[in-house]
Design an enzyme around this catalytic site. Structure first.
Site, PDB file in Angstrom:
ATOM      1  N   HIS A 167       0.940  -0.841   0.080  1.00 40.30           N
ATOM      2  CA  HIS A 167      -0.029  -0.050  -0.046  1.00 40.30           C
ATOM      3  C   HIS A 167       0.616   1.031  -0.311  1.00 40.30           C
ATOM      4  CE1 HIS A 167       0.869   1.043   4.379  1.00 40.30           C
ATOM      5  NE2 HIS A 167       0.745  -0.260   4.613  1.00 40.30           N
ATOM      6  N   CYS A 183       2.981  -5.033   6.653  1.00 43.52           N
ATOM      7  CA  CYS A 183       2.829  -4.834   5.575  1.00 43.52           C
ATOM      8  C   CYS A 183       3.935  -3.403   4.871  1.00 43.52           C
ATOM      9  CB  CYS A 183       1.416  -3.588   5.832  1.00 43.52           C
ATOM     10  SG  CYS A 183      -0.275  -4.636   6.018  1.00 43.52           S
TER      11      CYS A 183
END
Length: 202
Positions: A167, A183
């Site tokens: 992301h 992440c």
């Protein structure tokens, strides 16, 4: 599909391409006029830490070395990604060929370490909302709308490892370092490019 190793990564569900199909080394190092590390990182697809590690004595003769030469991961997928956790890079393979690499921020370590092992891309979302996990301390039922205050940025590429994916970020200077909660954070331009390259099911 994606897979992580110490190198980490996403490896495709299709058979791996024979190693002979890939050059072992891609790219070449380059010297450029010294300037802000972050600006150079965004332009050349490197993290601040990549540039700093390649220039331990900072600029020499007004120039900086850009470490753009990379050894490709082994057992590359026909179509898929490999995240090299140690390098803090994600490598893209398409149609049995190396396509590109991008810098990523990985997990801080400990309970927030980026996991390793094979997985698949299960979703792609433009302008995602964010449901904060418990560690964020924002209260049950909180949802952060898409927009400039959303820590996922403009794109989310979700993986079969629950809660993990690629992301954007509100902290672009962290790209290339160990700074996330597991992440893979990316520059806005990089994650937009990656979003268009990958497919659900890889």
């Amino acid at each position: 599909m994606p897979s992580w190793a110490e190198t980490a990564g996403t490896q495709a569900s299709k058979p791996a391409t024979p190693k002979s199909a890939f050059s072992k080394v891609v790219g070449s190092n380059s010297k450029v006029e010294a300037r802000d590390y972050y600006d150079l990182g965004v332009k050349w697809g490197l993290g601040i830490d990549h540039i700093a590690q390649a220039n331990p004595h900072r600029a020499q003769n007004g120039q900086l070395l850009l470490p753009l030469s990379r050894i490709l991961p082994t057992d590359a997928p026909q179509d898929g990604l490999i995240v090299n956790v140690a390098e803090r890079l994600v490598y893209v393979f398409k149609g049995g060929k190396f396509d590109h690499f991008y810098p990523v921020a990985i997990g801080l370590g400990g309970r927030f370490a980026t996991p390793t092992g094979p997985c698949k891309i299960i979703e792609k979302v433009k302008n995602p909302t964010w449901t904060p996990p418990e560690w964020a301390g924002m209260g049950e039922g909180t949802v952060v709308d898409a927009g400039p205050d959303n820590p996922l940025g403009e794109r989310w590429i979700g993986l079969s490892l629950p809660g993990f994916g690629f992301h954007g970020t509100l902290s672009p200077t962290s790209v290339g370092s160990a700074a996330s909660h597991g992440c893979m954070r990316m520059y806005s331009g990089s994650v937009r490019e990656l979003f268009e390259k990958v497919q659900v099911g890889w």
